[in-house]
Design an enzyme around this catalytic site. Structure first.
Site, PDB file in Angstrom:
ATOM      1  N   SER A 159     -28.879 -46.200 -85.442  1.00  0.00           N
ATOM      2  CA  SER A 159     -29.937 -47.057 -84.896  1.00  0.00           C
ATOM      3  C   SER A 159     -31.041 -47.209 -85.926  1.00  0.00           C
ATOM      4  O   SER A 159     -31.213 -46.356 -86.813  1.00  0.00           O
ATOM      5  CB  SER A 159     -30.507 -46.417 -83.627  1.00  0.00           C
ATOM      6  OG  SER A 159     -31.717 -47.041 -83.233  1.00  0.00           O
ATOM      7  N   TYR A 185     -34.835 -38.413 -80.807  1.00  0.00           N
ATOM      8  CA  TYR A 185     -33.870 -39.503 -80.967  1.00  0.00           C
ATOM      9  C   TYR A 185     -33.695 -39.859 -82.437  1.00  0.00           C
ATOM     10  O   TYR A 185     -32.573 -40.001 -82.933  1.00  0.00           O
ATOM     11  CB  TYR A 185     -34.334 -40.728 -80.183  1.00  0.00           C
ATOM     12  CG  TYR A 185     -33.392 -41.902 -80.266  1.00  0.00           C
ATOM     13  CD1 TYR A 185     -32.118 -41.835 -79.710  1.00  0.00           C
ATOM     14  CD2 TYR A 185     -33.769 -43.085 -80.901  1.00  0.00           C
ATOM     15  CE1 TYR A 185     -31.243 -42.908 -79.783  1.00  0.00           C
ATOM     16  CE2 TYR A 185     -32.911 -44.166 -80.981  1.00  0.00           C
ATOM     17  CZ  TYR A 185     -31.650 -44.078 -80.423  1.00  0.00           C
ATOM     18  OH  TYR A 185     -30.778 -45.148 -80.502  1.00  0.00           O
TER      19      TYR A 185
END
Length: 329
Positions: A159, A185
């Site tokens: 990501s 994350y």
């Protein structure tokens, strides 16, 4: 020799769909495993690979939900939980017992921005454990089948969130530092990229090439369920009515557009002989010249490229060693 981290000029772009990427590619006789294959981008990837002729296996923590989600798509479903090492081993053993060859492993499952610090039974932070360690273990358990393919690909779905944090090697589980959802994350997504770098270097002699990628920000996959609606509106991911914004130039994509890069990484002949690179918008990404000191979600949507720390071979080797220690390999 490492593959240069620079665009190839693939001819595709941010608005390309997975169906467009797979056009003309015949996967008959090929076998693929797609984690997260019963929702969002994983489901679209499983659908497209199966439509191109591949045999597709979808590991699922929730078998009932997976069966419902995959109605009409001719794939196989088998139980597996990325947070349960015994479950991963059992899935891999069952697969290897019946299938000695694996051509594509697409590690697409993920959790994002878990609000509170949460640990698995081993004491490992949830996002790092799920997004990286679970996939590391699965890949290692399936290594013999990947080698047997004589030309396999392992695809790690990362990501743009990797920009939020490097891997903090001396405290990956937030035992001595403050936890934030985006730090957790970001660390896990950086780990996905470094894993591809390390795996490719170790296994390319055995015919295995590894890739990582940013699929895009796809608001209707359910991945962002922990992010407050107001934050998504402020970042321009949702409009004022709460509907997804579509703007591929800012990474805001449909599910079909979002799955395109991982399908390209798994199947495209343009990548033959290459590996260890981070991709976005259906091409190899450029390296970011400078990482902003502070960055919010809206900033992330405007940026392209990969941060240098995420493709550093020394960090990749360090992550490999850390992963082996945490998993008692």
């Amino acid at each position: 020799m490492m593959t240069p981290q620079k665009p190839l000029g693939s001819g595709f772009g941010a608005a390309t769909t997975a169906d467009e990427v797979i056009a003309g590619i015949d996967l008959s006789g090929k076998t693929a495993i797609v984690t997260g294959g019963y929702s969002g981008l994983g489901r679209e990837t499983a659908r497209v690979l199966r439509a191109a002729g591949a045999r597709v296996i979808v590991p699922a923590r929730d078998m009932h939900r997976a069966r419902e989600a995959l109605v009409g798509i001719d794939v196989e479903i088998a139980p597996m939980d990325l947070l349960d090492p015994a479950s991963i081993d059992a899935f891999a053993a069952s697969f290897l017992e019946s299938t000695p060859v694996l051509h594509m492993l697409i590690n697409s499952a993920a959790i994002m921005a878990v609000p509170e610090l949460t640990r698995d039974p081993r004491g490992y932070e949830y996002q790092f454990a799920t997004n990286h360690l679970g996939h590391f273990q699965l890949t290692m358990r399936l290594l013999s089948a990947l080698r047997n393919a004589g030309g396999a690909r392992v695809v790690s779905v990362s990501s743009i969130g990797h920009r939020y944090s490097p891997v903090v090697f001396d405290d990956p589980n937030f035992e001595r530092r403050q936890y934030t959802p985006w730090a957790g994350y970001g660390q896990s997504k950086t780990a996905n990229i470094l894993f591809a770098v390390a795996l490719d270097q170790r296994e390319k002699a055995h015919g295995i090439r590894a890739f990582s990628l940013h699929p895009g920000a796809i608001a209707d996959t359910g991945l962002g369920k922990h992010i407050p609606r107001e934050q998504l509106i402020a970042a321009g991911v949702l409009d004022e009515q709460g509907k997804p914004v579509r703007d591929p130039a800012r990474h805001l994509k449909t599910i079909g557009q979002g799955a395109a890069t991982q399908v390209w990484c798994a199947t495209s002949p343009q990548l033959n002989g290459l590996g260890g690179v981070y991709c976005e918008n259906v091409d190899v990404a450029a390296v970011m010249a400078q990482q902003p000191e502070k960055m919010d979600m809206a900033d992330a949507m405007r940026l392209t490229g990969v941060v240098p720390y995420a493709i550093d071979p020394a960090f990749a080797d360090e992550l490999w060693g850390l992963s082996e220690r945490l998993l008692n390999f």
